[in-house]
Design an enzyme around this catalytic site. Structure first.
Site, PDB file in Angstrom:
ATOM      1  N   LYS A 101      -6.515   3.730  18.689  1.00 29.79           N
ATOM      2  CA  LYS A 101      -7.205   3.262  17.475  1.00 29.79           C
ATOM      3  C   LYS A 101      -6.796   1.824  17.173  1.00 29.79           C
ATOM      4  O   LYS A 101      -7.628   0.993  16.785  1.00 29.79           O
ATOM      5  CB  LYS A 101      -6.893   4.191  16.286  1.00 29.79           C
ATOM      6  CG  LYS A 101      -7.626   3.761  15.015  1.00 29.79           C
ATOM      7  CD  LYS A 101      -7.402   4.661  13.829  1.00 29.79           C
ATOM      8  CE  LYS A 101      -8.012   4.015  12.579  1.00 29.79           C
ATOM      9  NZ  LYS A 101      -7.667   4.709  11.334  1.00 29.79           N
ATOM     10  N   THR A 149       0.841  -1.195   0.000  1.00 29.48           N
ATOM     11  CA  THR A 149       0.000   0.000   0.000  1.00 29.48           C
ATOM     12  C   THR A 149       0.877   1.246   0.000  1.00 29.48           C
ATOM     13  O   THR A 149       1.950   1.248   0.606  1.00 29.48           O
ATOM     14  CB  THR A 149      -0.930   0.045   1.233  1.00 29.48           C
ATOM     15  OG1 THR A 149      -1.659   1.274   1.220  1.00 29.48           O
ATOM     16  CG2 THR A 149      -0.182  -0.053   2.546  1.00 29.48           C
ATOM     17  N   GLY A 161      -1.283   6.411   6.107  1.00 30.55           N
ATOM     18  CA  GLY A 161      -2.075   6.095   7.307  1.00 30.55           C
ATOM     19  C   GLY A 161      -2.121   4.599   7.551  1.00 30.55           C
ATOM     20  O   GLY A 161      -1.945   4.121   8.673  1.00 30.55           O
ATOM     21  N   LYS A 162      -2.348   3.843   6.476  1.00 29.13           N
ATOM     22  CA  LYS A 162      -2.387   2.374   6.607  1.00 29.13           C
ATOM     23  C   LYS A 162      -1.010   1.836   7.001  1.00 29.13           C
ATOM     24  O   LYS A 162      -0.907   0.928   7.823  1.00 29.13           O
ATOM     25  CB  LYS A 162      -2.792   1.743   5.281  1.00 29.13           C
ATOM     26  CG  LYS A 162      -4.252   1.881   4.920  1.00 29.13           C
ATOM     27  CD  LYS A 162      -4.503   1.038   3.699  1.00 29.13           C
ATOM     28  CE  LYS A 162      -5.883   1.192   3.125  1.00 29.13           C
ATOM     29  NZ  LYS A 162      -6.084   0.374   1.939  1.00 29.13           N
ATOM     30  N   ARG A 168      -8.871  -2.672  11.102  1.00 28.64           N
ATOM     31  CA  ARG A 168      -7.552  -3.138  10.618  1.00 28.64           C
ATOM     32  C   ARG A 168      -6.845  -3.928  11.715  1.00 28.64           C
ATOM     33  O   ARG A 168      -6.215  -4.955  11.464  1.00 28.64           O
ATOM     34  CB  ARG A 168      -6.739  -1.903  10.213  1.00 28.64           C
ATOM     35  CG  ARG A 168      -5.443  -2.180   9.491  1.00 28.64           C
ATOM     36  CD  ARG A 168      -4.928  -0.941   8.787  1.00 28.64           C
ATOM     37  NE  ARG A 168      -5.838  -0.536   7.732  1.00 28.64           N
ATOM     38  CZ  ARG A 168      -6.670   0.508   7.826  1.00 28.64           C
ATOM     39  NH1 ARG A 168      -6.676   1.280   8.875  1.00 28.64           N
ATOM     40  NH2 ARG A 168      -7.496   0.783   6.841  1.00 28.64           N
ATOM     41  N   ASP A 171      -7.438  -3.976   2.016  1.00 25.59           N
ATOM     42  CA  ASP A 171      -8.489  -3.224   1.357  1.00 25.59           C
ATOM     43  C   ASP A 171      -9.549  -2.951   2.402  1.00 25.59           C
ATOM     44  O   ASP A 171      -9.937  -3.841   3.167  1.00 25.59           O
ATOM     45  CB  ASP A 171      -9.087  -3.937   0.144  1.00 25.59           C
ATOM     46  CG  ASP A 171      -9.822  -2.915  -0.734  1.00 25.59           C
ATOM     47  OD1 ASP A 171      -9.142  -2.042  -1.292  1.00 25.59           O
ATOM     48  OD2 ASP A 171     -11.051  -2.967  -0.824  1.00 25.59           O
ATOM     49  N   SER A 172      -9.975  -1.715   2.471  1.00 26.88           N
ATOM     50  CA  SER A 172     -10.852  -1.333   3.570  1.00 26.88           C
ATOM     51  C   SER A 172     -11.753  -0.199   3.137  1.00 26.88           C
ATOM     52  O   SER A 172     -11.566   0.382   2.066  1.00 26.88           O
ATOM     53  CB  SER A 172      -9.996  -0.901   4.768  1.00 26.88           C
ATOM     54  OG  SER A 172      -8.960  -0.031   4.345  1.00 26.88           O
TER      55      SER A 172
HETATM   56  P1  IMP Z   1      -8.396   1.344  -0.310  1.00 27.75           P
HETATM   57  O1  IMP Z   1      -8.395   0.193   0.661  1.00 27.75           O
HETATM   58  O2  IMP Z   1      -7.020   1.709  -0.742  1.00 27.75           O
HETATM   59  O3  IMP Z   1      -9.346   1.150  -1.427  1.00 27.75           O
HETATM   60  O4  IMP Z   1      -8.851   2.651   0.464  1.00 27.75           O
HETATM   61  C1  IMP Z   1      -9.563   2.569   1.608  1.00 27.75           C
HETATM   62  C2  IMP Z   1     -10.166   3.942   1.924  1.00 27.75           C
HETATM   63  O5  IMP Z   1     -11.137   3.735   2.954  1.00 27.75           O
HETATM   64  C3  IMP Z   1      -9.150   4.914   2.500  1.00 27.75           C
HETATM   65  O6  IMP Z   1      -8.579   5.732   1.507  1.00 27.75           O
HETATM   66  C4  IMP Z   1     -10.008   5.720   3.466  1.00 27.75           C
HETATM   67  O7  IMP Z   1     -10.698   6.718   2.778  1.00 27.75           O
HETATM   68  C5  IMP Z   1     -11.007   4.688   3.963  1.00 27.75           C
HETATM   69  N1  IMP Z   1     -10.512   4.011   5.168  1.00 27.75           N
HETATM   70  C6  IMP Z   1     -10.074   2.739   5.299  1.00 27.75           C
HETATM   71  N2  IMP Z   1      -9.664   2.501   6.560  1.00 27.75           N
HETATM   72  C7  IMP Z   1      -9.824   3.664   7.217  1.00 27.75           C
HETATM   73  C8  IMP Z   1      -9.553   4.048   8.553  1.00 27.75           C
HETATM   74  O8  IMP Z   1      -9.029   3.304   9.394  1.00 27.75           O
HETATM   75  N3  IMP Z   1      -9.884   5.307   8.856  1.00 27.75           N
HETATM   76  C9  IMP Z   1     -10.441   6.182   7.982  1.00 27.75           C
HETATM   77  N4  IMP Z   1     -10.678   5.882   6.718  1.00 27.75           N
HETATM   78  C10 IMP Z   1     -10.384   4.622   6.339  1.00 27.75           C
END
Ligand code: IMP
Length: 215
Positions: A185, A18, A22-23, A191, A81-82
């Site tokens: 958190k 990724t 943040g992740k 996550r 993915d979230s």
């Molecule tokens: P992807 O998994 O890269 O498609 O993006 C997931 C998106 O979901 C992120 O860019 C955030 O906008 C949102 N998201 C996922 N996890 C969180 C979290 O822990 N806090 C806030 N937003 C989240």
């Protein structure tokens, strides 16, 4: 972190698939107790282009990302993915969370858009969902899921976290996720729960990574 007494037999390298800072911050802290060498995309030479996330659900997209980065890097890859699933919006933004309202509008505009959409809606229920997928060579994979239930705030509050954290109220504290520290958190998040499930499966992870190294 609960590791069920299992432990990786030797330090194995996994690529965190990724580019989301943040992740990365959260996953590094969540996976710290495990005996892993974690690489990020920034540790690799050259730039790997991002794959298109065309999957219909979180697992499908996690697999697209993990497979893409494992193939391009030669390392086993762990992808997250979230997203945010809002009950009254029929599950939106869901798998489109990162792109909601437009690819490049930024988190603040996205949070404003969502709170505006929710302005006259009394059912505020929402949940964050995450799937972690570990991919090595070929088609086989391991995956874990986690979920955090909460409600959508009236307006963004707090400076921490990332994404939708400022508008997600966590019920046990009554605070938004953006008002919690990283440690707080990471004790409750979707996550972190997926990471805890991975940690419980450490013997399987170990066998998966050994198999990868043997090929
Ligand atoms: P992807 O998994 O890269 O498609 O993006 C997931 C998106 O979901 C992120 O860019 C955030 O906008 C949102 N998201 C996922 N996890 C969180 C979290 O822990 N806090 C806030 N937003 C989240």
């Amino acid at each position: 972190m609960e590791t069920s007494g299992a432990w990786l037999k030797a330090k194995s390298t996994i690529l965190l698939a990724t580019g989301n800072p943040g992740k990365i911050r959260e996953l590094k802290a969540i996976l710290k107790p495990l005996n892993l060498r974690l690489l990020t995309l920034a540790d690799l030479e050259g730039k790997i282009l991002e794959p298109e996330e065309t999957g219909a659900d979180f697992l499908a997209n996690a697999l697209i990302k993990a497979r893409h980065y494992a193939q391009a890097s030669g390392y086993p890859a762990l992808a997250d993915d979230s997203g945010l699933v809002v009950e009254a919006l029929g599950g939106r933004p869901g798998v489109a969370s990162a792109r909601y309202g437009g690819q490049n509008i930024g988190d603040a505009a996205r949070n404003q858009l969502l709170t505006r959409e929710m302005a006259d809606i009394s059912d505020r229920r929402a949940k964050f969902q995450a799937v972690l997928a570990l991919v090595g060579h070929g088609e086989s994979y391991l995956a874990w899921a986690g979920e955090l239930a909460g409600t959508i705030a009236d307006k963004p509050v707090g400076e921490g976290g990332f994404g939708y954290d400022p508008i997600f109220l966590e019920p046990s504290s009554g605070l938004t996720l953006a008002q919690l520290t990283l440690e707080e958190k990471n004790r409750i998040s979707h996550r972190a729960k997926a990471g805890q499930a991975l940690a419980k499966d450490l013997a399987k992870v170990d066998a998966f990574l050994r198999d990868y190294e043997d090929k």
